[in-house]
Design an enzyme around this catalytic site. Sequence first.
Site, PDB file in Angstrom:
ATOM      1  CB  SER A  89      -0.978  -0.004   1.171  1.00 55.53           C
ATOM      2  OG  SER A  89      -0.293   0.220   2.368  1.00 55.53           O
ATOM      3  CE  LYS A 138      -3.124   1.704   5.144  1.00 53.41           C
ATOM      4  NZ  LYS A 138      -3.115   1.272   3.747  1.00 53.41           N
TER       5      LYS A 138
END
Length: 586
Positions: free
Chosen positions: A494, A537
């Site tokens: 990611s 996140k």
Amino acid sequence: NELEELKKRLQDAKLSPDAEKVAQRELQRLQKMNPAQAEYQVCRNYLENLAEIPWTKMTADQLDGKTLVRAKKQLDDDHYGLEKIKKRLLEYLAVLKLKEHANRDIDVEIKALTESETPTELQDGEDTEAPKEPSHAQLRLLEKKRMVDKSPILLLVGPPGTGKTSLAKSVATALGRKFHRISLGGVRDEAEIRGHRRTYVAAMPGLIVNGLKKVGVANPVFLLDEIDKLGVSNYNGDPSAAMLEVLDPEQNHTFTDHYVNVPIDLSKVLFIATANSLDTIPPPLLDRLETIQLSGYTTLEKRHIASRHLIPKQITTNGLHSENITIPTDVLDKIITSYTREAGVRNLEREIGSVCRSKAVEYATAKDMEALDNYNPIVTMDDIDATLGIEKFTEELTEQHARPGVVTGLVAYSTGGQGSILFIEIADMPGTGRVQLTGKLGDVLKESVEVALSWVKAHAFELGLSASEDVDIMKNRAIHVHCPSGAIPKDGPSAGLAHTIALTSLFSGKPVPPTLAMTGEISLRGRVLPVGGIKEKLIGALRAGVERVLLPEGNRKDVRDLPEEVRQGLRIEFVGNIWEALGLVW
Ligand code: ATP
Ligand code: MG
């Protein structure tokens, strides 16, 4: 007469037919033995265990007309927020209740059937006791009953301190059932779950049977805590296979503990499991569980949880009254942001506890000296400094200067469920095209750096990084990619987008503002692909002081579910490919 008493207790325990047979046999053996024999104790212990197991005794279930209303109230009273999770739990209870009714109907049908099928002329017959073969219709009903009996086992999964254990407790309270917690963390030995055979010295039943003995009813709520930390198969057997038998509705009405050695019906037990992550749960076990995901709380949610639940709880625990202590909102916020950094609220509760304790000392002293007029119930910022010490966490971003080659990335740690920011640092030096990677990067992450580098090399001319199409920008240089904190292992694809932007920034000399964070996997052709852990996140990003976030187009749907606070606090922009991202950065 010791024997007589034991006999009576066994009778009262209403053993299952299988257990009854074994008990009779053991009782006869016991009668022939001399109490001084070692074997005598072993045998007596065994029978006592049999008598203590709740074979049929149940708590009268409170699955009445008001269960759902009561459960909703219980869950709401004990927990702030968590709307989706509460809704799922209520659905579960509703189904449980309907099944209970269906079961009762089936029981009535079976009874009616049995009565109508018993021929009356048998009454003076010699063999009324002999078990009759169940008829076809009866078997069908029994099968139906078994289908209805199967309820899914819930697994609450989420970071530490997010309320999993406490939700399970609320469910038990709402149902009016006994609650027992079985800690599976660190269980390495199959025998811990299903006991040791009686031939072992000091053999004992396992965790499940002990739990039943402790609650004394056959229908408790069992919390299987930390099922993700259950040991894997080893030379002491396979604990997860034993667990499988406990949880599988096809098998668990005849669960066998090695010590007890007669089948025990676990189908009335309501199991709720908890875990911090799904990664380490063996797939066959996971297959039997229905997962409900909890994620971390935002600062705003924590503030509400603290003022509604944690502070009142800590005030009572520390012998104070609510008028003795007030924690103003700005002080509370300070505790949340500067003294804790966690997805849940466990440390927050601890810190609030410390504050309450120090206030309790102050209050008690003032009372002793009869100087209550001088006592100030309001907790100030200075009190916080004095009791909790220097700030444990400061906002990292404000100290960062923008430098070429440094980009703020986002991570979600699988254990702990915490999200946070992560700096990706790339430096270049004279060399011959070598790429060095440090910071405990996993293979997938390393590969994503390579993909990023290839893309940048391939587009160097279009990016204005090289004078012509056929110049290798890596020709006379080497690069070093580092991700602090260096000791924490990181992996996953990611950070691909962040690597690409960092490389472009390094080669072009243009810095990227540290308050701009990004996440996204990239393909070799420059597409930006969706990634997981968006909620964690973004909560982490907001906490760290990020202002703008670039996300993959494919993650648009995840953003819709985010807490209002996060959507308001961050400027979120979506990108479908690297070019779009570059356009938004510079
Ligand atoms: P672990 O994975 O470490 O076992 P957990 O999810 O089981 O963590 P709990 O022990 O249930 O965590 O929660 C920790 C504390 O936080 C408890 O006192 C609980 O009541 C409180 N708490 C957590 N979430 C909430 C909430 N939404 N509302 C009120 N209190 C909460
Ligand atoms: Mg817990």
